[in-house]
Design an enzyme around this catalytic site. Sequence first.
Site, PDB file in Angstrom:
ATOM      1  N   HIS A  96      -1.094   7.284   2.675  1.00  0.00           N
ATOM      2  CA  HIS A  96       0.347   7.604   3.346  1.00  0.00           C
ATOM      3  C   HIS A  96       0.972   9.055   2.712  1.00  0.00           C
ATOM      4  CE1 HIS A  96       4.508   7.082   4.715  1.00  0.00           C
ATOM      5  NE2 HIS A  96       3.977   6.368   5.634  1.00  0.00           N
ATOM      6  N   ASP A 130      -0.160   1.773  -4.064  1.00  0.00           N
ATOM      7  CA  ASP A 130       0.709   1.672  -3.059  1.00  0.00           C
ATOM      8  C   ASP A 130       0.723   0.626  -2.268  1.00  0.00           C
ATOM      9  OD1 ASP A 130       2.211   1.804  -0.773  1.00  0.00           O
ATOM     10  OD2 ASP A 130       1.425   3.788  -0.240  1.00  0.00           O
ATOM     11  N   GLN A 177       1.679  -2.005   2.103  1.00  0.00           N
ATOM     12  CA  GLN A 177       0.862  -2.575   3.344  1.00  0.00           C
ATOM     13  C   GLN A 177       0.322  -3.986   2.920  1.00  0.00           C
ATOM     14  OE1 GLN A 177       1.401  -2.046   6.487  1.00  0.00           O
ATOM     15  NE2 GLN A 177       2.430  -0.193   6.589  1.00  0.00           N
ATOM     16  N   LYS A 203       9.213  -3.854   5.346  1.00  0.00           N
ATOM     17  CA  LYS A 203       7.950  -4.136   5.894  1.00  0.00           C
ATOM     18  C   LYS A 203       7.557  -5.601   5.452  1.00  0.00           C
ATOM     19  CE  LYS A 203       6.455   0.700   5.694  1.00  0.00           C
ATOM     20  NZ  LYS A 203       6.322   1.567   6.829  1.00  0.00           N
ATOM     21  N   CYS A 254       1.932   8.941   9.606  1.00  0.00           N
ATOM     22  CA  CYS A 254       2.139   9.764   8.144  1.00  0.00           C
ATOM     23  C   CYS A 254       0.840   9.901   7.398  1.00  0.00           C
ATOM     24  CB  CYS A 254       3.505   9.007   7.364  1.00  0.00           C
ATOM     25  SG  CYS A 254       4.582   8.906   8.255  1.00  0.00           S
TER      26      CYS A 254
HETATM   27  C1  LIG Z   1       0.850   2.775   3.239  1.00  0.00           C
HETATM   28  C2  LIG Z   1       2.394   3.154   3.157  1.00  0.00           C
HETATM   29  N1  LIG Z   1       2.697   3.564   2.092  1.00  0.00           N
HETATM   30  C3  LIG Z   1       4.154   3.863   1.976  1.00  0.00           C
HETATM   31  C4  LIG Z   1       5.126   3.900   3.140  1.00  0.00           C
HETATM   32  C5  LIG Z   1       6.491   4.236   3.090  1.00  0.00           C
HETATM   33  O1  LIG Z   1       7.276   3.362   2.975  1.00  0.00           O
HETATM   34  P1  LIG Z   1       8.837   3.449   3.340  1.00  0.00           P
HETATM   35  O2  LIG Z   1       8.960   4.412   4.431  1.00  0.00           O
HETATM   36  O3  LIG Z   1       9.608   2.458   3.556  1.00  0.00           O
HETATM   37  O4  LIG Z   1       9.318   4.210   1.975  1.00  0.00           O
HETATM   38  C6  LIG Z   1       4.435   3.400   4.397  1.00  0.00           C
HETATM   39  C7  LIG Z   1       5.290   3.245   5.214  1.00  0.00           C
HETATM   40  O5  LIG Z   1       5.955   4.116   6.044  1.00  0.00           O
HETATM   41  C8  LIG Z   1       3.235   2.864   4.253  1.00  0.00           C
HETATM   42  O6  LIG Z   1       2.505   2.266   5.252  1.00  0.00           O
END
Ligand SMILES: Cc1ncc(COP(=O)(O)O)c(C=O)c1O
Lengths: 142, 142, 409, 409
Positions: free
Chosen positions: D120, D197, D200, D223, D363
Amino acid sequence: MDLSDLYTEVITEYGRSQKHRHPLEHPDVTERGVNPSCGDDISLELEVNGGVIEKAAILGSGCAISQASAAIMAGLIEGKPTGEANRLAALFLGMIRKDVTDENELEELQDGVALQNISNMPARVKCATLPWHTLEEALKKL
Amino acid sequence: MDLSDLYTEVITEYGRSQKHRHPLEHPDVTERGVNPSCGDDISLELEVNGGVIEKAAILGSGCAISQASAAIMAGLIEGKPTGEANRLAALFLGMIRKDVTDENELEELQDGVALQNISNMPARVKCATLPWHTLEEALKKL
Amino acid sequence: MNKYLHDFPLLLQPDEKGRRIAYLDNAATTQKPQAVLDAVTAYYQTSNANPHRGAYDLSEAATKALESAREKVRAFLGAPKAAEIVFTKSATESLNLVAQSYGMSFLNPGDEIVLAISEHHSNLVPWQIVARARGAFLTYLYTDESGRILPGEIEKKITGKTKLVAAAHASNVTGVVNPIEAIIDRAHQVGAVAVVDGTQSAPHMAVDVAALGADFYALSAHKMLGPMGVGVLYGKEKLLEAMPPFLYGGDMIEYVEEQTSTFAPVPQKFEGGTQNVGGAVGLSAAIDYLNSVGMESIREHERALTAYMLDRLRGVPQLKIVGPDELQDRIGVVSFTLEGAHPHDVATILNADRIAVRSGHHCAHPFMCHLGVQATCRASVYLYNSNEDIDRLAESLKGVRRWLGYGLE
Amino acid sequence: MNKYLHDFPLLLQPDEKGRRIAYLDNAATTQKPQAVLDAVTAYYQTSNANPHRGAYDLSEAATKALESAREKVRAFLGAPKAAEIVFTKSATESLNLVAQSYGMSFLNPGDEIVLAISEHHSNLVPWQIVARARGAFLTYLYTDESGRILPGEIEKKITGKTKLVAAAHASNVTGVVNPIEAIIDRAHQVGAVAVVDGTQSAPHMAVDVAALGADFYALSAHKMLGPMGVGVLYGKEKLLEAMPPFLYGGDMIEYVEEQTSTFAPVPQKFEGGTQNVGGAVGLSAAIDYLNSVGMESIREHERALTAYMLDRLRGVPQLKIVGPDELQDRIGVVSFTLEGAHPHDVATILNADRIAVRSGHHCAHPFMCHLGVQATCRASVYLYNSNEDIDRLAESLKGVRRWLGYGLE
Ligand SMILES: Cc1ncc(COP(=O)(O)O)c(C=O)c1O
Ligand SMILES: Cc1ncc(COP(=O)(O)O)c(C=O)c1O
């Protein structure tokens, strides 16, 4: 808004049309336009001669709305002086912003009027306007 | 917890006592201790001779609880070998953490037992323990 | 009873002895009207989605919720454009954003950064870090002993070498409203940028950032009836556009390739990651509440309360007010000390009477040092406070020294 | 009806045609059970104050609320110590914190940073910035065409020059669960630090950061049934202790003098500014909810839903799944494209049937580029979804091409 007002025959046909989807041989200007949030990513190519747009091509990919808008635009601007193209872009963007609503005034946009409803779908407005904003940027570079 | 269990006569008297509040002439070690959140800011000075704490002074400022705890501590450790002082610190901190509850064991802390109740007031625990943590740090430097 | 009190559930709760809380720590955080809690709940029950992303109705509703909150904030602050309103998590993040993004890019070795000595650590420590990293110098606007910055000091310290001035609109220690227009004007005169910490002003008075001419203005929602976890940074569009992003991630990019990226326009450029839409909705509802009362009424109410408080505190033996003892140019934040009683003990003893005041250094070490105090007690009011709260404060204060073993005076 | 559905007010709401929403954008954000909304409201109605500061009961209650949320998160993630749990505003902030604080301090010119190409933007763009600033190199673990990282790639790319490896536990594009143990082990073998990270993964499976050996682990509350505006960074204590702070301000300092400051111990060092206690309380209630269902049951339920979804999607003409077409090592995130239909149009058409899916690049530009797709539709499930939602999705998908003017197939 009803889907049938969005995906009208005019729009889906322009959306699938291949007419302006071929790269130009000697474009005088190429401009990329992107909607990062939805994945529309197009390139506009123009051949300009003596201030007149002789050919316009739209490459890249995008949704039915942006593709239809692009195809309609390409058809409209071919053969027009650049100043005229700029005016049409302003008119189209004015229609989407609901600044211009007079039917007579909008007539010039021809099939572009099919996109008037988009102003009621905030999530799709950017799709419809992308080719026209890209055109404005391209014309600035000439 | 009731205020009368916190601000007992023993504590307020020690808290206001000036006995150990004079800078030493030749401290062998000086250690600063701070509770950034509440503004307790003290300095502990020790004169140590042959492994025995001959004099202890507490300077700086702090609340009644930290000042009482400091005054009681200074009284307890003067004349004691450093190992003994370290053991008392562990005992006092154990009492506050409620690890040590046996009255006989705690007797050694003398008036320090007056601070036992503090373990029920999370916001004030750090006040009571500040001088003793400072003592531990000071002894490490010797 | 104060007529707004019934909107604030926490303040209505009696304890086991039937006492309401006299909540006088509003400079730290404020209580929330039920309308704010309801707005947040309603958002999650009807409109919750990731904004700016989905092609479905719920996501559009979330986008609308976020953008209308932005517009609400814009109007509240008198900012010219909604694009100049960046959502952050706190005033602290807002100020760090300016320091890291603007400061690290536009300050150079030898430049001077001028701060008020009365700054909260959030508008002070970030500049220490920037100054060290960039080889710039930090100098301070000192106050007189009541905590006021005098005009001469502004002229003297803000000079041709000054590239950035950071100052609070109002002090969280003394309640002083700084001569912020004079500071901003002087900064602009010498070509410096003015960063205003509005955390203690925006909740308590009508603010117009455009009229002030502030280049940046920071605030926290939780100090103005809104939820925790939401802050705002106003910045002039030209400056925001010239600055690099602060948090990198989703929603703030234009293109990302393996080795390089380009970024979205402002304000999205500064809003990497999923935004706190629920929090923004809460802030928006808080602004509605404040507007329904009227910022002028709030200021008037607090002025009256402050006058009453100063008066009552003067009647407490051995009490000394830290900061100005008069009403002019101040908000309803009053710091004081009580001879022989450490502020922490004072707060504990007031707490036994269910009065909430703050004790300590109020995240302003250098200022405390400048004023020559280790710590103070601080009482701070908001629209829901009344003279009754002040009476309880004054009465309880009179008993403090006795608890600490001093004879009856 | 799914037995958890009645806990989620938004999902129960019928529209004017009497249809419930088939919410299948859980990888973007999840809906909130009433219990979470109630916990947040109750916090503001009974315990709201600035934590870590006041000497009064309410402030102690707020401190307790924050610290017990920290302990709840610690246990949920299997972290050895509560001091290793840092509250942030989002996974994005957590990852930026690691990049700015760890990366800028401990990466040097010539070092290699290895990222999965499937990251991401939040775990990718921050490393581009660090790499450029520090003169380090970014290299990528590529996936096969189904989005899986093969063992050979891990061996080949993570080498003696590698100082940091950043990878998602599970992909938000393909749903692939990466071989994260192998990646972490290899990183440690070559002396590199592993940043995971978990945005998910943590919501959908039992995670034990200590067993994994991850050096850092990031996630977002929104999430996993929690409120927006709260993120978590787990970091090994030794690493956190060695790192400089990220946001400077209140509550994270030890002493502040005019020119220099010293900082509080972890985790406070990384928690500058007033913390989002209400948000942390919401996350804590979300974890309670998840634990009451059981992370194993959630995983099982989602596995069954995913199997059903893969099966039903195979029955949609002209549909192509982007990512693995089997159940092994994946979560309930399924990306797909429909020949001749742009994902944005697909999402719009599904929306008319009140089905919420995401369309776009999710993203993850570099990954989309690697997979050779411009955009996809993505359906992602959570514990409250049921086969009925999948049926609606599949049926609606069959009508998409007709809307776009393709003849009936
Ligand atoms: C794999 C992953 N990492 C990071 C993020 C970033 O999360 P957030 O937008 O809550 O900071 C997301 C979701 O948008 C994600 O799916
Ligand atoms: C003047 C001032 N500036 C900044 C802050 C920081 O606000 P926050 O903690 O909400 O980031 C505060 C409050 O703590 C304050 O009073």
